[in-house]
Enzyme design. Structure first.
Site, short mmCIF file in Angstrom:
data_model
loop_
_atom_site.label_atom_id
_atom_site.label_comp_id
_atom_site.label_asym_id
_atom_site.label_seq_id
_atom_site.Cartn_x
_atom_site.Cartn_y
_atom_site.Cartn_z
N ASP A 111 30.82 -2.97 -34.80
CA ASP A 111 29.73 -3.79 -34.28
C ASP A 111 28.57 -3.87 -35.25
OD1 ASP A 111 28.60 -1.25 -33.52
OD2 ASP A 111 29.91 -1.36 -31.77
N LYS A 168 27.58 -7.10 -30.41
CA LYS A 168 26.69 -6.14 -29.75
C LYS A 168 25.25 -6.29 -30.19
CE LYS A 168 29.16 -2.80 -27.48
NZ LYS A 168 29.20 -1.48 -26.99
N MET A 212 16.55 2.25 -28.82
CA MET A 212 16.40 0.89 -28.26
C MET A 212 15.03 0.71 -27.60
SD MET A 212 20.24 0.62 -26.62
CE MET A 212 20.43 2.33 -26.15
N1 SAH Z 1 25.34 5.52 -30.90
C1 SAH Z 1 24.16 5.28 -31.67
C2 SAH Z 1 23.06 4.66 -30.86
C3 SAH Z 1 23.36 3.32 -30.30
S1 SAH Z 1 22.00 2.62 -29.45
C4 SAH Z 1 23.70 6.59 -32.32
O1 SAH Z 1 24.19 7.66 -31.96
O2 SAH Z 1 22.83 6.51 -33.18
C5 SAH Z 1 21.27 1.65 -30.70
C6 SAH Z 1 19.93 2.17 -31.07
O3 SAH Z 1 20.04 3.28 -31.95
C7 SAH Z 1 19.07 1.19 -31.83
O4 SAH Z 1 18.44 0.29 -30.96
C8 SAH Z 1 18.08 2.10 -32.50
O5 SAH Z 1 17.09 2.51 -31.61
C9 SAH Z 1 18.93 3.31 -32.81
N2 SAH Z 1 19.43 3.27 -34.21
C10 SAH Z 1 20.70 3.21 -34.62
N3 SAH Z 1 20.77 3.25 -35.96
C11 SAH Z 1 19.53 3.33 -36.42
C12 SAH Z 1 18.94 3.41 -37.70
N4 SAH Z 1 19.68 3.39 -38.81
N5 SAH Z 1 17.59 3.48 -37.80
C13 SAH Z 1 16.83 3.50 -36.69
N6 SAH Z 1 17.32 3.45 -35.45
C14 SAH Z 1 18.65 3.37 -35.30
#
Ligand code: SAH
Length: 463
Positions: free
Chosen positions: A250, A272, A385
């Site tokens: 995604d 997504k 998020m």
């Molecule tokens: N499964 C993922 C989270 C998914 S929800 C994990 O464990 O990281 C998606 C959210 O994760 C985004 O909206 C943001 O808030 C955060 N996120 C994911 N990657 C990121 C990154 N490289 N930098 C900042 N926030 C991030």
């Protein structure tokens, strides 16, 4: 080729090590692994070697080396700290056609010892012919990453069933196809993850035709790709990415990471993006099942960790119902990736004893959170998020008692080359997106630990 590579069978063969120090001990340990009969000659020996003597693993002759000592030996290692003595031993051994290794002086002996990756019965030996021990070490480290720790188990299983399979498939071509399937499919994966009994059962099923041989067994790898920096992938994630036939990924998975998937694997983008799921979740779940049933090794690659706000649980639910083999590989979640790369410890003895991972995702325009649980002293909040609901977040936290001046950070595109960190207070959090264009994905971190950023920031800082 200056050196001829061979593997020696040393079980119960008489071997002599001259010298009783650290280097000698290292060589002796290796000889013992090969079940050699080891004699050590030295005026005195280290405590480790003494222990080996007490355990009757080696014979110790407390004396100085003499020419006659090598008489009945098949292999000698000169490991004293006296170069002249070592060279003398080498001369004697060579004159008697006995194999001799001289430590720290490979040219003086008749053999050298490679650096070894031991996945017995699988052995990988690395040598640069004495040119560079550091290069050997680096090469070895790379190979260690590539070869799963339980690789040896796989080799043992093959050897156990070799004759049976020979009887079942008389043609070499068929046999090869069968083993290729076993060595790269669910049976191998079960062994790597320590599920030996299940692996054996599945192999037996394959052999007794209970499941199709021509049709490969499909499986699903639910893999966390981490927050962005490809260096943060786990060894297992990378190995499965190189092995999969097809990948569903995604938006959150960084392109640098998708590029590490096997070149000829089919790629399916399932979107997504916020509020516009390119492929609805139910369809993704269904697709995983269908592809695996077709015999594909399916990689479901997710950003961060699949079990943290990743709907990983829902995706494997259907797999489990359909009896499809799967494995879950954790990834570095955005909270810890962003925090580390922004120099913000999520916990700290002085500032925070707990850390909550929460989602700030808006549902029907509101955020349904247990605000009073969030507003606790000495607690860090990592908000996923959260940018769209940032006003509500700031307002409610303050309303429920969080000090307006509590430090807060927004880490944008954390761990990537374009990471950006904004530092503010919980009261001024909403101003950041007003004054700057905040690009997804972004993580909000709230708590006193954020103040440490000033001192601990290290990544992407100007020189
Ligand atoms: N499964 C993922 C989270 C998914 S929800 C994990 O464990 O990281 C998606 C959210 O994760 C985004 O909206 C943001 O808030 C955060 N996120 C994911 N990657 C990121 C990154 N490289 N930098 C900042 N926030 C991030």
């Amino acid at each position: 080729m200056t050196n001829f590579p061979i593997f020696l069978k040393l079980e119960n063969r008489p071997c002599l090590v001259v010298g009783g120090g650290r280097v000698a001990a290292r060589k002796i340990k290796q000889l013992l692994k090969a079940n050699a009969t080891v004699t050590v000659i030295a005026p005195k020996i280290s405590s480790l070697l003494n222990k080996f003597v007490e355990e009757k693993k080696i014979t110790f002759l407390e004396k100085s080396y003499e020419r006659t000592d090598i008489a009945f030996m098949e292999l000698v290692i000169a490991a004293t700290n006296d170069r002249e003595v070592n060279n003398k031993i080498a001369e004697h051994a060579k004159s008697k056609k006995i194999m001799i290794n001289v430590v720290d002086n490979p040219d003086a002996g008749t053999f050298i010892m490679p650096s070894v990756i031991d996945r017995s019965p699988v052995m990988v030996a690395v040598s640069t012919g004495g040119a560079s021990p550091i290069l050997t070490r680096l090469l070895r480290a790379r190979l260690e990453i590539l070869i799963p720790a339980n690789y040896g188990k796989l080799a043992s299983l093959v050897s156990r069933f070799r004759e049976t399979i020979k009887g079942k498939f008389p043609s070499i071509k068929e046999r090869r196809r069968f083993w290729e399937q076993i060595l790269q499919g669910p049976i191998a994966e079960l062994l790597y993850t320590g599920q030996d009994k299940k692996a054996l059962k599945l192999l037996e099923k394959k052999i007794t035709n209970e499941c199709s041989i021509t049709q490969p067994e499909g499986e699903v790898y639910l893999v966390g790709g981490g927050p962005g920096d490809p260096d943060l992938l786990t060894f297992r994630a990378l190995r499965l990415m190189q092995q999969a036939d097809i990948v569903l990924y995604d938006r959150l998975v960084a392109p640098d990471i998708v590029n590490l998937v096997r070149k000829d694997a089919e790629r399916i983008y399932v979107g997504k993006e916020r509020d516009k799921h390119t492929v609805p979740q139910e369809e993704i779940n269904q697709l995983l099942v269908e592809l695996a049933k077709k015999g594909k090794r399916v990689l479901r690659l997710k950003g961060g960790d699949p079990f943290i706000f990743g709907r990983g649980g829902e995706e494997i639910d259907l797999l489990s119902e359909n009896n499809i083999p799967f494995q879950i590989v954790p990834g570095i979640t955005a909270a810890s990736g962003c925090a580390s790369y922004a120099g913000i410890p999520l916990t700290h003895r002085k500032y925070a004893q707990s850390c909550l991972f929460i989602t700030g995702h808006l549902k029907d325009g509101t955020m349904n959170l247990n605000w009073s649980a969030l507003v606790q002293p000495q607690q860090t909040l990592a908000v996923y998020m959260g940018t769209h609901g940032i006003e509500i977040l700031s307002r409610e936290l303050i309303k429920h008692g969080l000090a307006k001046t509590t430090p807060a950070a927004i880490v944008q595109q954390g761990t990537t080359k374009i990471q950006k960190t904004y530092i503010t207070t919980v009261k001024d959090l909403p101003n950041i997106p007003k004054q700057n264009e905040i690009k997804p994905p972004s993580m909000i971190i709230i708590g006193d630990v954020v103040s440490l950023h000033e001192k601990l920031a290290w990544f992407g800082q100007p020189d």
